[in-house]
Design an enzyme around this catalytic site. Structure first.
Site, PDB file in Angstrom:
ATOM      1  N   GLU A  37      -5.758  -1.253 -12.996  1.00  8.61           N
ATOM      2  CA  GLU A  37      -4.311  -1.018 -12.923  1.00  8.61           C
ATOM      3  C   GLU A  37      -3.824  -0.308 -14.177  1.00  8.61           C
ATOM      4  OE1 GLU A  37      -0.350  -3.859 -12.355  1.00  8.61           O
ATOM      5  OE2 GLU A  37      -2.001  -4.500 -13.646  1.00  8.61           O
ATOM      6  N   HIS A  39      -1.919   0.580 -17.422  1.00 12.19           N
ATOM      7  CA  HIS A  39      -1.337  -0.212 -18.507  1.00 12.19           C
ATOM      8  C   HIS A  39      -0.788   0.709 -19.589  1.00 12.19           C
ATOM      9  CE1 HIS A  39      -3.164  -3.748 -16.660  1.00 12.19           C
ATOM     10  NE2 HIS A  39      -2.498  -4.501 -17.515  1.00 12.19           N
ATOM     11  N   ASP A  48      -6.824  -6.050 -17.124  1.00 17.58           N
ATOM     12  CA  ASP A  48      -6.800  -7.326 -16.401  1.00 17.58           C
ATOM     13  C   ASP A  48      -8.206  -7.847 -16.136  1.00 17.58           C
ATOM     14  OD1 ASP A  48      -4.088  -7.029 -16.427  1.00 17.58           O
ATOM     15  OD2 ASP A  48      -3.885  -6.558 -14.301  1.00 17.58           O
ATOM     16  N   HIS A 123      -4.573 -10.772 -13.206  1.00 18.01           N
ATOM     17  CA  HIS A 123      -3.634  -9.790 -12.654  1.00 18.01           C
ATOM     18  C   HIS A 123      -2.462 -10.524 -12.010  1.00 18.01           C
ATOM     19  CE1 HIS A 123      -2.208  -6.133 -10.710  1.00 18.01           C
ATOM     20  NE2 HIS A 123      -2.390  -6.659  -9.506  1.00 18.01           N
ATOM     21  N   GLU A 125      -0.087 -10.027  -9.858  1.00 15.25           N
ATOM     22  CA  GLU A 125       0.175 -10.021  -8.418  1.00 15.25           C
ATOM     23  C   GLU A 125      -0.907 -10.717  -7.597  1.00 15.25           C
ATOM     24  OE1 GLU A 125       2.513  -6.518 -10.091  1.00 15.25           O
ATOM     25  OE2 GLU A 125       0.568  -7.457 -10.433  1.00 15.25           O
ATOM     26  N   HIS A 176       3.665  -6.940 -19.375  1.00 14.83           N
ATOM     27  CA  HIS A 176       2.662  -6.016 -18.850  1.00 14.83           C
ATOM     28  C   HIS A 176       2.478  -4.874 -19.844  1.00 14.83           C
ATOM     29  CE1 HIS A 176       0.340  -3.739 -15.918  1.00 14.83           C
ATOM     30  NE2 HIS A 176       1.052  -2.686 -16.279  1.00 14.83           N
ATOM     31  N   GLU A 181      -0.875  -8.642 -24.121  1.00  9.83           N
ATOM     32  CA  GLU A 181      -2.039  -7.918 -23.618  1.00  9.83           C
ATOM     33  C   GLU A 181      -2.574  -6.946 -24.660  1.00  9.83           C
ATOM     34  OE1 GLU A 181      -2.031  -7.864 -18.826  1.00  9.83           O
ATOM     35  OE2 GLU A 181      -0.812  -6.297 -19.765  1.00  9.83           O
TER      36      GLU A 181
END
Length: 278
Positions: A37, A39, A48, A123, A125, A176, A181
């Site tokens: 994904e 970032h 992730d 992750h 979601e 995010h 992170e």
């Protein structure tokens, strides 16, 4: 300083004749579930997956378990929690597809003679689909005799830690490519972190779906929250905090119905003593 590498066998490195004996002996399997994904411009697509895998390896090392290969394709990114699909690079499957895949994969694992399955999600979601797949198997009776702990790594971060380290915390949905992170990646994989530190000072609200969404308002090049202050030292503190919380929760059997699991857990619960780690 990056962490010392953890050298231990992975499930997929076993030969077929080794599986039954090894899984029965270690008793714990740890499966990291990540994503590919976007970032932002400073972090790689594998964030992730890297975080889920590193947490899983450390937890497995502490518990004497085996890690499974990381699952790198995930539920679709949403604008309010991952920037959405306006930025290239994100790979995804639909939610119903992910539930079916996970249910089948979990079912295949549950036929093995281990005691405990630990699922570490990286992750945002993914979480409801992981839980749905596991609960469908529970309803079918496929999880009888097993302990299952499934969690997103951020769910184990204590409020006291956040208050002390991140007083302007925007909520995990918006964290995010932000401070946590970025800091974790600076600690675990600094070689993958670019020099740019784009931040977004107006994180999106949680639980609000927008269409059509203006990603120039909700993100800054795919980043949803501030990155200022990110550093490897903070990443190390967070990594150790989450790992310690996870291991303590699993060893203690927090929330388990002892009478339906192991005799040693049941005895420990009745006596008020500490459980034995298998």
């Amino acid at each position: 300083m990056t962490p010392e590498p953890v050298h231990m066998a992975s499930f997929d490195e076993l030969t077929s004749p080794q599986v039954t004996k090894s899984v029965s002996a270690c008793r714990t399997l740890v499966w990291p579930i990540g994503a590919t994904e976007q970032h932002g411009p400073h972090l790689p697509l594998c964030v992730d997956s890297v975080l889920a895998e590193e947490f899983a390896r450390r937890i497995a090392a502490e518990l004497g378990g085996l890690t499974l290969p990381v699952q790198p394709v995930a539920a679709r990114s949403l604008p309010q929690s991952g920037g959405g699909l306006s930025f290239p690079g994100t790979l995804y499957v639909r939610g119903d597809t992910l539930v079916r895949f996970l249910r089948d994969a979990f079912a295949s694992l549950l036929t093995l003679p281990f005691l405990r399955l630990v699922v570490v999600n990286g992750h945002y979601e993914n979480e409801p689909f992981v839980f749905e797949a596991l609960d469908q198997l529970r309803q079918q009776g496929a999880a009888e005799g097993k302990e299952i702990f499934a969690f997103s790594w951020w769910s184990l971060v204590q409020e006291s830690w956040l208050t002390a380290e991140f007083p302007a915390f925007p909520g995990w949905h918006a964290e995010h490519a932000g401070l946590t992170e970025t800091s974790l990646m600076l600690y675990l994989r600094p070689d993958l972190v670019r020099d740019a530190r784009p931040g977004h000072e107006h994180p999106p609200r949680n639980g609000v779906y927008l269409h059509p969404v203006d990603t120039r308002q909700t993100t800054h090049h795919g980043v949803l929250s501030p990155t200022s202050g990110s550093n490897a030292a903070l990443g190390e503190k967070l990594f150790r905090h989450v790992t310690e919380e996870a291991v303590a929760m699993i060893r203690g059997g927090d929330g388990l119905l002892f009478a339906r699991t192991r005799p040693d857990r049941r005895a420990a619960a009745q006596s008020g003593g500490k459980t034995r780690d298998p």
